[in-house]
Design an enzyme around this catalytic site. Structure first.
Site, mmCIF file in Angstrom:
data_model
loop_
_atom_site.group_PDB
_atom_site.id
_atom_site.type_symbol
_atom_site.label_atom_id
_atom_site.label_comp_id
_atom_site.label_asym_id
_atom_site.label_seq_id
_atom_site.Cartn_x
_atom_site.Cartn_y
_atom_site.Cartn_z
ATOM 1 N NE ARG A 216 -3.776 -2.362 1.920
ATOM 2 C CZ ARG A 216 -5.030 -2.513 2.287
ATOM 3 N NH1 ARG A 216 -5.663 -1.512 2.846
ATOM 4 N NH2 ARG A 216 -5.640 -3.665 2.104
ATOM 5 C CD GLU A 218 -3.209 2.979 2.786
ATOM 6 O OE1 GLU A 218 -2.667 2.671 3.865
ATOM 7 O OE2 GLU A 218 -4.231 2.430 2.342
ATOM 8 N NE ARG A 224 -4.036 3.729 13.555
ATOM 9 C CZ ARG A 224 -5.155 3.769 12.844
ATOM 10 N NH1 ARG A 224 -5.836 2.686 12.612
ATOM 11 N NH2 ARG A 224 -5.612 4.905 12.393
ATOM 12 C CG HIS A 225 -1.534 2.513 8.465
ATOM 13 N ND1 HIS A 225 -2.055 3.373 9.398
ATOM 14 C CD2 HIS A 225 -2.587 2.007 7.779
ATOM 15 C CE1 HIS A 225 -3.379 3.393 9.276
ATOM 16 N NE2 HIS A 225 -3.729 2.561 8.312
ATOM 17 C CD GLU A 360 -10.053 -2.207 9.618
ATOM 18 O OE1 GLU A 360 -10.448 -1.031 9.577
ATOM 19 O OE2 GLU A 360 -9.713 -2.857 8.603
ATOM 20 C CB SER A 363 -12.018 -5.248 6.488
ATOM 21 O OG SER A 363 -11.926 -4.085 7.234
ATOM 22 N NE ARG A 411 -3.291 -1.996 11.307
ATOM 23 C CZ ARG A 411 -4.285 -1.394 10.646
ATOM 24 N NH1 ARG A 411 -5.538 -1.806 10.823
ATOM 25 N NH2 ARG A 411 -4.028 -0.394 9.834
#
Ligand code: ATP
Ligand code: MG
Length: 437
Positions: A216, A218, A224-225, A360, A363, A411
């Site tokens: 990713r 991002e 947490r990423h 989280e 998902s 996570r």
């Protein structure tokens, strides 16, 4: 040359080895040289042991040993002697020492030094960081829980698959992708196996899982990423509702948690006492969460996904109710990706997130299997169905109802082991600034 560098690991040595010859090998953690006697602490995969060297026994060997820098790798062949004063209950009196690798000096960081080491220094020298038993413990537990997830899924009739990580277009829209040059075309690194595992539902394989890397792009730099992370993904066909997927997810999570519990030694090293968890996990709807947040004077606009602030408040509320894991269900349709199955009202979706102590970790949802509805949703989400031709094709020739989830391994570990930074849960983290090592 010592004919076999290692006949025993430190913890394999017991009474039956006393007074016999053994070979041990590992890294020199410490040397205490008292002039006529030296104590060498040797570290291997299982722990440490003491090599006791007397100058009067063999002066040359003594000099050779004490001159070695810490973290050099040696093999020692010697007599194992019982000694109650030594932590292991034995020591090795060396007859032969073979130097396998001499460490440079000074070390970029210590292995046992109690002084605080900067986070960046640790990760710049991750191979040394990984010599620490408390860091190794994380990865031993990681291995155990991943193994238990595979085991659980296979027992439940899932087969392991591997889908492409080089893809032609975005799987979901929204997330930033890493672009790669693919001969004369542009390609991307996969952010999830979503579209492929759904296409596999059109094959009759019915239940698949994949444990793989995802990328990713991002730009956020949070605790947490990661920009490269691993996940357990599943997809299952012929489901009546998202509830069936949630059942698999909660039972898999329980298995993983309980597998971690069997790592007694590692948990002790990490000083973690794992709470007991039970299934079913608590289920709260998105709307109920909004209400709970309101009660705590935290206003959030209906329709938005929860951010870290909301997640942490929810975590606290759940903690007060002694819930370690909880599902948040029935998200507004607009908060979830295009492939998410709507409820009849087209306001809510058959989706869920699995939370753990304010974070989280997974998902999932029932997916749309009707081609027309899927096209409608792709358009509503501002995407072009043309970009999804090959995916949509799989919905034209017989596609059963299906659903699945993506579960972030780092996570999960972070919450399981109460680690403050997700980078601790991956060997060589990739984040906004780190690409090396
Ligand atoms: P978040 O909103 O927390 O950024 P997400 O909803 O974008 O996550 P999903 O697309 O739902 O993430 O991915 C499934 C799971 O993969 C997440 O629940 C999480 O456990 C994990 N995950 C997602 N993005 C990352 C990331 N950048 N680093 C580590 N794990 C991630
Ligand atoms: Mg999510």
């Amino acid at each position: 040359m010592i004919e076999k560098y290692r006949t025993h690991y430190s913890k394999e040595i017991g009474k039956k080895e006393y007074n016999s010859i053994v070979s041990v090998a590992g890294w020199i953690e410490d040397i205490r040289n008292l002039g006529s006697i030296a104590f060498v602490i040797l570290r291997d995969k299982q722990g440490t042991l003491q090599v006791t060297c007397l100058k009067k026994d063999d002066k040359k060997l003594f000099e050779k040993l004490v001159s070695l820098p810490r973290e050099s790798v040696i093999s020692v062949k010697g007599i194992c002697k019982e000694n109650e004063k030594v932590r292991n209950g034995y020591e090795i009196l060396p007859k032969e020492v073979e130097i396998l690798s001499i460490s440079d000096k000074p070390l970029p960081m210590g292995v046992v030094d109690k002084t605080g080491i900067e986070f960046e220094t640790r990760f710049d020298n991750r191979f040394i960081d990984l010599r620490k038993i408390e860091i190794q413990a994380i990865f031993k537990i990681r291995d155990k829980v991943i193994d238990s997830a595979k085991d659980f899924l296979r027992k439940n009739d899932f087969i392991e698959v591997h889908t492409p990580k080089i893809i032609a277009s975005a799987s979901e829209g929204g997330t930033d992708l890493f672009k790669v040059k693919y001969f004369e075309k542009n390609a991307f690194l996969a952010q999830s196996p979503q579209l492929y595992k759904q296409m596999l539902m059109a094959t009759g394989l019915d239940r698949v899982f994949e444990i793989a890397w995802y990328f990713r792009a991002e730009k956020h730099n949070t605790t947490r990423h990661l920009n490269e992370s691993t996940a357990v993904d599943i997809e299952m066909a012929f489901i009546n509702s998202e509830e069936e997927v949630m059942k698999i997810l909660e039972n898999m999570t329980l298995e993983m948690w309980n597998a971690a519990k069997t790592c007694k030694e590692e948990l002790e090293i990490l000083d973690i006492d794992l709470e007991k968890i039970n299934v079913p996990f608590k289920r709260v709807t998105y709307d109920e969460v909004i209400e709970l947040l309101n009660e705590r004077d935290h206003k959030i606009e209906w329709g938005a996904d929860f951010g870290s602030k909301e997640e942490s408040i929810i975590g606290k509320i759940m903690e007060e109710e002694n819930e370690v894991f909880y599902f948040i269900t029935k998200y507004p349709l607009e908060a979830k990706p295009f492939y998410t199955m709507p409820y009849e009202d087209m306001k809510y979706s058959r989706s869920f997130d699995l939370g753990c102590k304010g974070l989280e970790i997974a998902s999932g949802s029932q997916r749309i299997h009707d081609k027309n509805l899927l096209i409608e949703r792709i358009e509503k989400c501002g995407l072009n169905p043309k970009d999804f031709e090959s995916y949509l094709k799989a919905f034209r020739y017989g596609m059963p109802p299906h659903g699945g989830f993506g579960f972030g391994i780092e996570r999960f570990l972070m919450q399981l082991l109460k680690l403050k930074n997700i980078r601790e849960c991956i060997l060589f983290p990739r984040d906004r600034t780190r690409l090396i090592p």
